[in-house]
Design a protein around this motif. Structure first.
Motif, PDB file in Angstrom:
ATOM      1  N   PHE A  60       7.676  55.760  44.073  1.00 60.51           N
ATOM      2  CA  PHE A  60       7.526  57.122  44.474  1.00 60.51           C
ATOM      3  C   PHE A  60       5.804  56.953  44.696  1.00 60.51           C
ATOM      4  O   PHE A  60       5.005  56.598  43.983  1.00 60.51           O
ATOM      5  CB  PHE A  60       7.568  58.042  43.367  1.00 60.51           C
ATOM      6  N   LYS A  61       5.345  57.858  45.657  1.00 53.64           N
ATOM      7  CA  LYS A  61       4.015  58.031  45.994  1.00 53.64           C
ATOM      8  C   LYS A  61       3.791  59.453  45.802  1.00 53.64           C
ATOM      9  O   LYS A  61       3.979  60.280  46.540  1.00 53.64           O
ATOM     10  CB  LYS A  61       3.666  57.478  47.487  1.00 53.64           C
ATOM     11  N   GLY A  65      -2.874  65.924  44.600  1.00 53.28           N
ATOM     12  CA  GLY A  65      -2.995  67.050  43.751  1.00 53.28           C
ATOM     13  C   GLY A  65      -1.866  67.460  43.058  1.00 53.28           C
ATOM     14  O   GLY A  65      -1.791  68.405  42.248  1.00 53.28           O
ATOM     15  N   MET A  66      -0.827  66.547  42.904  1.00 55.64           N
ATOM     16  CA  MET A  66       0.428  66.848  42.629  1.00 55.64           C
ATOM     17  C   MET A  66       0.736  65.860  41.003  1.00 55.64           C
ATOM     18  O   MET A  66       2.106  66.051  40.790  1.00 55.64           O
ATOM     19  CB  MET A  66       1.670  66.629  43.443  1.00 55.64           C
ATOM     20  N   MET A  67      -0.038  65.192  40.561  1.00 55.25           N
ATOM     21  CA  MET A  67       0.113  64.256  39.644  1.00 55.25           C
ATOM     22  C   MET A  67       0.600  65.042  38.333  1.00 55.25           C
ATOM     23  O   MET A  67       1.632  64.479  37.689  1.00 55.25           O
ATOM     24  CB  MET A  67      -1.248  63.722  39.089  1.00 55.25           C
ATOM     25  N   ASP A  68      -0.111  66.193  37.912  1.00 53.21           N
ATOM     26  CA  ASP A  68       0.424  66.798  36.662  1.00 53.21           C
ATOM     27  C   ASP A  68       2.002  67.218  37.077  1.00 53.21           C
ATOM     28  O   ASP A  68       2.858  67.219  35.946  1.00 53.21           O
ATOM     29  CB  ASP A  68      -0.514  67.983  36.327  1.00 53.21           C
ATOM     30  N   GLU A  69       2.193  67.884  38.139  1.00 53.42           N
ATOM     31  CA  GLU A  69       3.621  68.315  38.094  1.00 53.42           C
ATOM     32  C   GLU A  69       4.660  67.210  38.325  1.00 53.42           C
ATOM     33  O   GLU A  69       5.673  67.445  37.698  1.00 53.42           O
ATOM     34  CB  GLU A  69       3.728  69.231  39.585  1.00 53.42           C
ATOM     35  N   TYR A  70       4.454  66.032  38.905  1.00 52.98           N
ATOM     36  CA  TYR A  70       5.078  65.152  39.035  1.00 52.98           C
ATOM     37  C   TYR A  70       5.481  64.440  37.406  1.00 52.98           C
ATOM     38  O   TYR A  70       6.571  64.415  37.276  1.00 52.98           O
ATOM     39  CB  TYR A  70       4.601  63.834  39.888  1.00 52.98           C
ATOM     40  N   MET A  71       4.241  64.224  36.816  1.00 49.82           N
ATOM     41  CA  MET A  71       4.300  63.568  35.621  1.00 49.82           C
ATOM     42  C   MET A  71       5.325  64.571  34.384  1.00 49.82           C
ATOM     43  O   MET A  71       6.018  64.150  33.689  1.00 49.82           O
ATOM     44  CB  MET A  71       3.191  63.362  34.946  1.00 49.82           C
ATOM     45  N   ALA A  72       4.989  65.848  34.702  1.00 54.96           N
ATOM     46  CA  ALA A  72       5.872  66.812  33.505  1.00 54.96           C
ATOM     47  C   ALA A  72       7.260  66.651  33.965  1.00 54.96           C
ATOM     48  O   ALA A  72       7.914  67.466  33.037  1.00 54.96           O
ATOM     49  CB  ALA A  72       5.201  68.432  33.822  1.00 54.96           C
ATOM     50  N   ASN A  73       7.608  66.440  35.158  1.00 50.68           N
ATOM     51  CA  ASN A  73       9.044  66.316  35.759  1.00 50.68           C
ATOM     52  C   ASN A  73       9.803  65.124  35.038  1.00 50.68           C
ATOM     53  O   ASN A  73      11.033  64.942  34.688  1.00 50.68           O
ATOM     54  CB  ASN A  73       9.187  66.370  37.194  1.00 50.68           C
ATOM     55  N   LEU A  74       9.155  64.165  34.787  1.00 52.71           N
ATOM     56  CA  LEU A  74       9.792  62.651  34.265  1.00 52.71           C
ATOM     57  C   LEU A  74      10.573  62.938  33.279  1.00 52.71           C
ATOM     58  O   LEU A  74      11.719  62.291  32.928  1.00 52.71           O
ATOM     59  CB  LEU A  74       8.770  61.675  34.341  1.00 52.71           C
ATOM     60  N   PRO A  75      10.185  63.582  32.150  1.00 48.25           N
ATOM     61  CA  PRO A  75      11.222  63.774  30.921  1.00 48.25           C
ATOM     62  C   PRO A  75      12.486  64.393  31.331  1.00 48.25           C
ATOM     63  O   PRO A  75      13.514  63.924  30.519  1.00 48.25           O
ATOM     64  CB  PRO A  75      10.433  64.618  29.974  1.00 48.25           C
ATOM     65  N   GLN A 127      15.180  66.263  43.018  1.00 48.77           N
ATOM     66  CA  GLN A 127      14.870  67.187  44.273  1.00 48.77           C
ATOM     67  C   GLN A 127      13.571  67.664  43.819  1.00 48.77           C
ATOM     68  O   GLN A 127      12.802  68.017  44.690  1.00 48.77           O
ATOM     69  CB  GLN A 127      15.930  68.266  44.389  1.00 48.77           C
ATOM     70  N   GLU A 128      13.316  68.107  42.445  1.00 48.65           N
ATOM     71  CA  GLU A 128      11.831  68.497  42.069  1.00 48.65           C
ATOM     72  C   GLU A 128      11.013  67.575  42.209  1.00 48.65           C
ATOM     73  O   GLU A 128       9.914  67.748  42.707  1.00 48.65           O
ATOM     74  CB  GLU A 128      12.176  68.921  40.734  1.00 48.65           C
ATOM     75  N   ALA A 129      11.348  66.135  41.801  1.00 45.64           N
ATOM     76  CA  ALA A 129      10.165  65.277  42.051  1.00 45.64           C
ATOM     77  C   ALA A 129       9.884  65.077  43.575  1.00 45.64           C
ATOM     78  O   ALA A 129       8.554  64.598  43.649  1.00 45.64           O
ATOM     79  CB  ALA A 129      10.809  63.951  41.462  1.00 45.64           C
ATOM     80  N   LEU A 130      10.771  65.162  44.503  1.00 50.09           N
ATOM     81  CA  LEU A 130      10.534  65.047  45.894  1.00 50.09           C
ATOM     82  C   LEU A 130       9.547  65.929  46.271  1.00 50.09           C
ATOM     83  O   LEU A 130       9.100  65.813  47.644  1.00 50.09           O
ATOM     84  CB  LEU A 130      11.601  64.883  46.507  1.00 50.09           C
ATOM     85  N   ARG A 131       9.387  67.216  45.557  1.00 52.11           N
ATOM     86  CA  ARG A 131       8.424  68.094  46.155  1.00 52.11           C
ATOM     87  C   ARG A 131       6.965  67.585  45.796  1.00 52.11           C
ATOM     88  O   ARG A 131       6.155  68.071  46.547  1.00 52.11           O
ATOM     89  CB  ARG A 131       8.799  69.424  45.466  1.00 52.11           C
ATOM     90  N   TYR A 132       6.903  66.721  44.890  1.00 51.15           N
ATOM     91  CA  TYR A 132       5.554  66.268  44.462  1.00 51.15           C
ATOM     92  C   TYR A 132       5.162  64.687  44.690  1.00 51.15           C
ATOM     93  O   TYR A 132       4.224  64.503  44.670  1.00 51.15           O
ATOM     94  CB  TYR A 132       5.576  66.176  42.853  1.00 51.15           C
TER      95      TYR A 132
END
Length: 174
Positions: A60-61, A65-75, A127-132
């Motif tokens: 994933f790339k 500006g979406m790092m925090d949102e992406y990382m918060a989704n991983l758990p 699907q959420e990760a693909l937004r970020y």
């Protein structure tokens, strides 16, 4: 017994280095070994079986500006895998993020069906990760018979398939 390679072996061919390692493994252990015989013998007597596992490696790339949102989704991925995939998942985790905003998921399943079940299981956080983030590559590795089962269901992702060579093995405990 674990032995360390002499520095000079780093300068020779891999075949020569491998020959050295094999020959030293066949030598009897000295009484000065720091490893207990029970731990050494159990490691050497590990049962190996034919490998039929399927490995999925999506990269994933993360968007600017979406790092925090992406990382918060991983758990969310980890929780769903832990709760629902004990019988099919062999390993699962994330690597990164790297300096260039890449995250790699490394995942292994007993077979193609396990991988397909996983994709259904994690559809919502995916699907959420693909937004970020964008998927920049997907590698799928496994026996040809298992890869064939995945080609149609994974076609939309355009993965690269790598066929596991016959004779490959894994630990029986996986």
């Amino acid at each position: 017994m674990i032995r360390f390679l002499p520095l000079c072996l780093l300068l020779v061919s891999p075949a020569t280095a491998f020959g050295f390692v094999v020959s030293t493994m066949q030598q009897p252990r000295s009484s000065h070994s720091t490893f207990s015989s029970s731990s050494t013998s159990s490691a050497l007597s590990m049962a190996l079986v034919e490998d039929g596992c399927v490995t999925l490696v999506p990269k994933f790339k993360i968007k600017e500006g979406m790092m925090d949102e992406y990382m918060a989704n991983l758990p969310k991925f980890l929780e769903l895998v832990k709760a629902n995939e004990q019988d099919t998942c062999l390993h699962y985790g994330f690597v990164g993020p790297t300096d260039d905003n890449l995250v790699i998921c490394r995942e292994g399943y007993k077979n193609a069906e396990g991988l397909l079940f996983h994709l259904q299981n994690v559809d919502e956080p995916l699907q959420e990760a693909l937004r970020y983030a964008d998927i920049v590559s997907i590698d799928v590795q496994g026996p040809s018979s298992e890869l064939e089962k995945l080609k149609e269901p994974l076609a939309a992702f355009s993965p690269t398939y790598y066929e596991l060579q016959p004779g490959s093995m894994r630990s029986e405990t996986l």
